[in-house]
Write a protein that holds these residues in place. Structure first.
Motif, PDB file in Angstrom:
ATOM      1  N   ILE A 127      -2.364  -4.817   3.809  1.00 37.08           N
ATOM      2  CA  ILE A 127      -2.242  -3.577   4.584  1.00 37.08           C
ATOM      3  C   ILE A 127      -0.990  -3.625   5.462  1.00 37.08           C
ATOM      4  N   ASP A 128      -0.779  -4.756   6.121  1.00 38.81           N
ATOM      5  CA  ASP A 128       0.406  -4.879   6.975  1.00 38.81           C
ATOM      6  C   ASP A 128       1.688  -4.737   6.146  1.00 38.81           C
ATOM      7  N   ILE A 148       2.179  -1.045   5.241  1.00 35.78           N
ATOM      8  CA  ILE A 148       2.669  -0.284   6.395  1.00 35.78           C
ATOM      9  C   ILE A 148       4.148  -0.605   6.637  1.00 35.78           C
ATOM     10  N   GLU A 180       4.350   6.939  -1.804  1.00 41.70           N
ATOM     11  CA  GLU A 180       2.988   6.424  -1.625  1.00 41.70           C
ATOM     12  C   GLU A 180       1.961   7.518  -1.898  1.00 41.70           C
ATOM     13  N   LEU A 191      -6.470   5.120   8.018  1.00 35.30           N
ATOM     14  CA  LEU A 191      -6.297   4.627   9.388  1.00 35.30           C
ATOM     15  C   LEU A 191      -6.641   5.691  10.415  1.00 35.30           C
ATOM     16  N   LEU A 218       1.890   6.810   5.531  1.00 36.50           N
ATOM     17  CA  LEU A 218       1.221   5.614   6.064  1.00 36.50           C
ATOM     18  C   LEU A 218      -0.210   5.526   5.549  1.00 36.50           C
ATOM     19  N   ASN A 219      -0.920   6.635   5.637  1.00 35.97           N
ATOM     20  CA  ASN A 219      -2.296   6.619   5.159  1.00 35.97           C
ATOM     21  C   ASN A 219      -2.364   6.419   3.650  1.00 35.97           C
ATOM     22  N   VAL A 275      -1.906   2.757   2.831  1.00 36.56           N
ATOM     23  CA  VAL A 275      -3.117   1.980   3.122  1.00 36.56           C
ATOM     24  C   VAL A 275      -4.184   2.265   2.067  1.00 36.56           C
TER      25      VAL A 275
END
Ligand SMILES: *Cc1c(COP(=O)(O)O)cnc(C)c1O
Length: 376
Positions: free
Chosen positions: A20-21, A24, A38, A192, A235-236, A239
């Motif tokens: 996950i990191d 991101i 993404e 997130l 971002l979401n 993830v």
């Protein structure tokens, strides 16, 4: 033993932290935050997961429902048939487009839309049926789709609690004209923060949702429709691209916990979740029923076990819909459920010994209460 939370989002992060990191980090390095690679990748993979042709990422499950109704051109003067036992957003989306929600009661055993009650709720204004696959268990879509076809109604699935649930091997989201999913942090597939998706096999609906989520804009500064800002973000999506790899195995863990709960609670004077032969539940929630719900919840709280109630007030009795004119007694099954349902801790990372502790405490409650005749 330590207290047992209702859900624990930290364990999943610890287990997937590395990936996950990194995901991101990739988004931050690219510095492309709205729709980008993404989102495109996630949409393909989520459509594939649901066995639909298209998926469109949006900003929440509520946005997914709202945009589904808009894509079908449902609005003022139209009626949409749905259930009173759901999260409020199901009805809210219908009201947001200016249409009227028409409730039908649920089946007392499955707690899902009672197919036999649908036809008497159909009027010449009815445009769609909006079933909810509540707690991860699918509504009887075979029969529902037949009723819809007969009356030429659209079917919108509220699959916000049903990522990976299936009926006769066919997944939630692939049965209706269009379906809404939520990736709210407690859902089986979680982002997130707020995120969601619409899935469909109908190209024109996917295209309309794609426009409507982004100012009705097919390209920069061209606006073909009045839309909104209801996109998913990079971002979401990044993830979710990590977590979707683990969705099926995590759903399986929920089913294993449910099996253990079923086994350990089977002799107690309470109603276990329904088991449908042809359906596969993904146990978004594990919900039992008892007339002693409130005292059981208090007893478990004292033992350090968190529980939930889904949902304490049926939608037709909420203040926000008072103008629709529904009253207590209109939907007795849903009203009764609201008094009896209790959700026990359920998340993939639960340990079997935690499930055993919960079951042991529930058993102890009924033992001390002499089979449920405890004073409320
Ligand atoms: C969570 C949920 C929604 C709304 O999803 P959000 O992402 O919170 O907007 C709608 N319907 C049901 C049944 C849900 O559980």
């Amino acid at each position: 033993m330590d207290s047992i939370p209702f859900v624990d989002l930290k364990i999943q992060y610890q287990q997937l932290k590395h990936k996950i990191d990194a995901a991101i980090g990739r988004v931050l390095d690219r510095a492309q935050f709205i729709v980008g690679p993404e989102v495109e990748r996630f949409e393909k993979r989520f459509a594939n997961f649901c066995q639909t042709k298209y998926a469109v990422g949006v900003s929440s499950g509520t946005a997914a429902l709202h945009l589904s109704l808009l894509a079908l051109d449902i609005g003022s003067g139209d009626e949409v048939i749905t259930v009173p036992n759901s999260f409020f957003a199901t009805t809210e989306a219908i009201l947001l487009v200016g249409a009227r929600p028409v409730f039908v009661d649920v089946d007392p055993e499955t707690q899902l839309i009672d197919i036999l009650k649908i036809e008497s709720a159909i009027t010449k204004r009815t445009r769609a049926i909006l079933p909810v696959h509540l707690f991860g268990q699918m509504a009887d879509m075979k029969r529902l789709v037949k009723v819809a076809k007969k009356h030429q109604l659209a079917v919108i699935e509220d699959a916000c609690q049903a990522h990976g649930a299936s009926l006769g091997g066919r997944p939630a989201g692939s049965w209706g004209d269009i379906a809404a999913f939520s990736f709210y942090p407690s859902k089986n597939l979680d982002a997130l923060g707020d995120a969601g998706a619409v899935v469909t096999n109908r190209r024109e609906l996917a295209e309309r949702v794609r426009l409507l989520r982004d100012h009705g804009s097919p390209e920069k500064y061209l606006h073909n429709l009045v839309g909104h800002t209801l996109r998913i973000n990079e971002l979401n999506a990044a993830v979710l691209n990590v977590k979707i790899d683990h969705l099926s195995s995590r759903n399986k863990k929920r089913r294993t916990h449910a099996d253990l709960y079923n086994e350990l609670l089977s002799d107690l004077p309470l109603t276990l979740p329904p088991r449908l032969d042809s359906g596969r539940s993904i146990f978004h929630l594990y919900v039992i029923r008892t007339k002693n719900r409130d005292s059981l919840a208090r007893f478990l709280a004292k033992e350090g076990i968190a529980t939930g109630i889904h949902y304490p007030i049926p939608i037709h009795l909420q203040k926000a819909v008072a103008h629709l004119g529904y009253r207590t007694g209109d939907f007795p099954v849903a009203e009764n459920l609201a008094k009896e349902v209790l959700s026990l801790p359920m998340y993939p990372e639960l340990e079997p010994k935690q499930v055993e502790k919960v079951a042991e405490c529930v058993s102890r409650f009924f033992a001390t209460a002499k089979g449920g005749s405890v004073k409320q």
